[in-house]
Design an enzyme around this catalytic site. Structure first.
Site, PDB file in Angstrom:
ATOM      1  N   ASP A 101      86.746 -58.927  25.201  1.00 52.56           N
ATOM      2  CA  ASP A 101      87.158 -57.652  24.592  1.00 52.56           C
ATOM      3  C   ASP A 101      88.304 -57.828  23.604  1.00 52.56           C
ATOM      4  O   ASP A 101      89.083 -56.907  23.379  1.00 52.56           O
ATOM      5  CB  ASP A 101      87.560 -56.626  25.670  1.00 52.56           C
ATOM      6  CG  ASP A 101      86.517 -56.464  26.751  1.00 52.56           C
ATOM      7  OD1 ASP A 101      85.357 -56.204  26.412  1.00 52.56           O
ATOM      8  OD2 ASP A 101      86.870 -56.609  27.938  1.00 52.56           O
ATOM      9  N   LYS A 143      86.180 -59.610  18.940  1.00 52.42           N
ATOM     10  CA  LYS A 143      85.415 -60.661  18.257  1.00 52.42           C
ATOM     11  C   LYS A 143      84.435 -60.077  17.251  1.00 52.42           C
ATOM     12  O   LYS A 143      84.208 -60.656  16.192  1.00 52.42           O
ATOM     13  CB  LYS A 143      84.673 -61.522  19.284  1.00 52.42           C
ATOM     14  CG  LYS A 143      85.596 -62.355  20.171  1.00 52.42           C
ATOM     15  CD  LYS A 143      84.826 -63.239  21.123  1.00 52.42           C
ATOM     16  CE  LYS A 143      84.039 -62.448  22.151  1.00 52.42           C
ATOM     17  NZ  LYS A 143      84.905 -61.626  23.034  1.00 52.42           N
ATOM     18  N   GLY A 152      79.755 -56.537  24.838  1.00 48.95           N
ATOM     19  CA  GLY A 152      79.459 -55.684  23.687  1.00 48.95           C
ATOM     20  C   GLY A 152      80.488 -55.859  22.594  1.00 48.95           C
ATOM     21  O   GLY A 152      81.655 -56.138  22.856  1.00 48.95           O
ATOM     22  N   HIS A 153      80.038 -55.735  21.342  1.00 48.02           N
ATOM     23  CA  HIS A 153      80.926 -55.753  20.190  1.00 48.02           C
ATOM     24  C   HIS A 153      80.877 -54.362  19.555  1.00 48.02           C
ATOM     25  O   HIS A 153      79.802 -53.839  19.284  1.00 48.02           O
ATOM     26  CB  HIS A 153      80.473 -56.778  19.147  1.00 48.02           C
ATOM     27  CG  HIS A 153      80.675 -58.194  19.575  1.00 48.02           C
ATOM     28  ND1 HIS A 153      80.024 -59.249  18.980  1.00 48.02           N
ATOM     29  CD2 HIS A 153      81.460 -58.743  20.523  1.00 48.02           C
ATOM     30  CE1 HIS A 153      80.399 -60.387  19.556  1.00 48.02           C
ATOM     31  NE2 HIS A 153      81.270 -60.093  20.483  1.00 48.02           N
ATOM     32  N   GLN A 213      82.324 -62.634  25.692  1.00 48.26           N
ATOM     33  CA  GLN A 213      83.415 -62.710  26.671  1.00 48.26           C
ATOM     34  C   GLN A 213      84.592 -63.542  26.123  1.00 48.26           C
ATOM     35  O   GLN A 213      84.789 -63.628  24.930  1.00 48.26           O
ATOM     36  CB  GLN A 213      82.919 -63.257  28.010  1.00 48.26           C
ATOM     37  CG  GLN A 213      81.994 -62.337  28.763  1.00 48.26           C
ATOM     38  CD  GLN A 213      80.540 -62.668  28.555  1.00 48.26           C
ATOM     39  OE1 GLN A 213      80.167 -63.760  28.147  1.00 48.26           O
ATOM     40  NE2 GLN A 213      79.670 -61.719  28.843  1.00 48.26           N
TER      41      GLN A 213
END
Length: 435
Positions: free
Chosen positions: A13, A16, A40-41, A226
């Site tokens: 988180d 990225k 998730g991004h 991650q």
């Protein structure tokens, strides 16, 4: 030609997606090399929000080729849904723009069921805090050599044979260990045959494609999911993910030779967050932690879970620098610290009077650490509109300098807000720099 790996330095988180989005403009290929849809991004581009779980965020650029490597595990339903949502947002995802490794393993419905049943069976203090998406059980099948791969969808006889054997094994566990409903072979078979019809045109040999790209002097960007301290080998085990999140796995997870990697950029928040259970030495369970959580909008892109917040942990960053061989840092969410009178920065840990400069492998010790802090002067100015590094408040630049000195590597990128434009590129990792 350059090949650049982007990794998270904390517990995920770190932002990225935004950094990958920024660097994608200099890349020809963008490659996801590990993890599944448990990560998730979130990207904000001109006020529009995009959330990615499997597809590389580089898909926002029409002239780039995105690739999902063999180290990624894929839930076909989630992937197809993500492709459809992007289509609805005006982004066409075609085989010319996206290649999926034929060697990537597939997440099956029984994986999610096992994940949820296994977590539910644990006592509160032993719960890992998994997303329940089936990530761990899928990787277990991969290592146990009973996994189903994307290429199996090309061979109906093989696919049916493998699926029958695995379902029989899983149903024994469902009935005998977890006392829950068994998996339905025919239902799974029919669903995955339909998924295969949609995904087969996207399957290919990612390793060969990337080798050709390298030989053609194309720029390649590798992105993981991650963060370093969720790595199955080097993280805060067992409170980790089920894959290797560090930069070295970019090569294994995409079939790319390590000698061809030119730079590794470590993404770090200007403070620290963590989702789920596990050690977190600098966690703040007070009003300051609440302010960071609220101002930083710290909720998981995949689960919506509230992220735990704390001061920047320099030990965590130092470990990540060593484990990944970082050549530069990307500091995100610096703007969230605006308004703090004093900012703290952990430079070591205290464990019963003993000074530690690395996260201990003993998980009990990792939960008993006390951070040793330095205090730095904060700044009050809103920095979201700043577009030049020199225009940052003096205290913000001193904070960045302290991070660089502690990690021993320069900051390549500084993010001062959530939008794509609110990013300062100080040093382009795709450009060759003299020592």
């Amino acid at each position: 030609m350059s090949s650049v790996v982007v990794v998270g330095t904390q517990w995920g988180d770190e932002g990225k997606g935004k950094i990958v989005d920024l660097l994608t403009r200099y890349a020809d290929y963008v490659v996801r090399f590990q993890g599944g849809n448990n990560a998730g991004h979130t990207l904000v581009v001109e006020g529009r929000k995009f959330i990615f779980h499997i597809i590389p965020s580089g898909i926002l650029y029409e002239d780039k080729k995105c690739m999902i490597g063999n180290g990624v595990i894929i839930d076909p339903a989630v992937l197809i849904s993500e492709m459809d949502k992007l289509q609805d947002q005006g982004l066409e995802v075609t085989p010319a723009r996206l290649m999926i490794s034929e060697r990537a393993h597939l997440i099956m419905p029984y994986h999610a069921s096992l994940d949820q049943a296994g977590e539910a069976a644990l006592t509160i203090e032993k719960k890992i805090g998994t997303t329940g998406r089936g990530i761990g059980p899928c990787y277990m099948d991969k290592v146990g050599r009973v996994g189903i791969r994307a290429c199996d969808l090309l061979d109906d006889v093989l696919f049916r044979e493998k699926l029958q054997a695995v379902v029989a094994e899983k149903n024994f566990l469902f009935r005998q260990k977890f006392n829950c409903a068994p998996a339905d072979f025919e239902q799974i078979y029919r669903a995955y045959k339909e998924y295969g019809e949609k995904l087969i045109p996207y399957l290919g040999n990612v390793s060969i494609e990337l080798d050709n790209a390298r030989k053609n002097n194309n720029n390649i960007l590798f992105e993981g999911a991650q963060g370093t301290h969720l790595d199955i080998d080097h993280g805060t085990y067992p409170f980790v993910t089920s894959s290797n999140t560090i930069a070295g796995n970019a090569c294994n997870g995409a079939g790319f030779g390590p000698a061809h990697i030119d730079a590794v950029v470590g993404i770090m928040k200007a403070y620290t967050t963590r989702v789920g259970a596990g050690p977190f030495p600098t966690e703040l369970s007070d009003e300051t932690g609440n302010r960071l959580q609220e101002k930083g909008h710290e909720f998981g892109a995949t689960t919506g879970r509230r992220r735990r917040c704390g001061w920047l942990d320099g030990v965590v960053v130092s470990d990540a620098t060593r484990l990944n061989g970082l050549t530069g840092l990307a500091i995100t969410k610096l703007d969230v610290l605006s308004g703090q009178k004093t900012i703290k920065f952990a430079t070591s840990y205290d464990l019963a009077g003993k000074r530690l400069i690395a996260m201990p492998s003993n998980i009990r010790q990792a939960t008993e650490l006390s951070p040793v802090y330095e205090s730095l002067e904060g700044w009050q100015e809103d920095i979201e509109k700043i577009r030049e590094y020199d225009d940052l408040p003096m205290q913000a630049k001193e904070y960045i300098k302290r991070i660089e000195d502690f990690a021993g590597i320069p900051a390549n990128i500084v993010s001062v807000g959530p939008d794509r434009a609110e990013t300062l590129l100080l040093r382009n990792p795709f450009e060759k720099h003299s020592a």
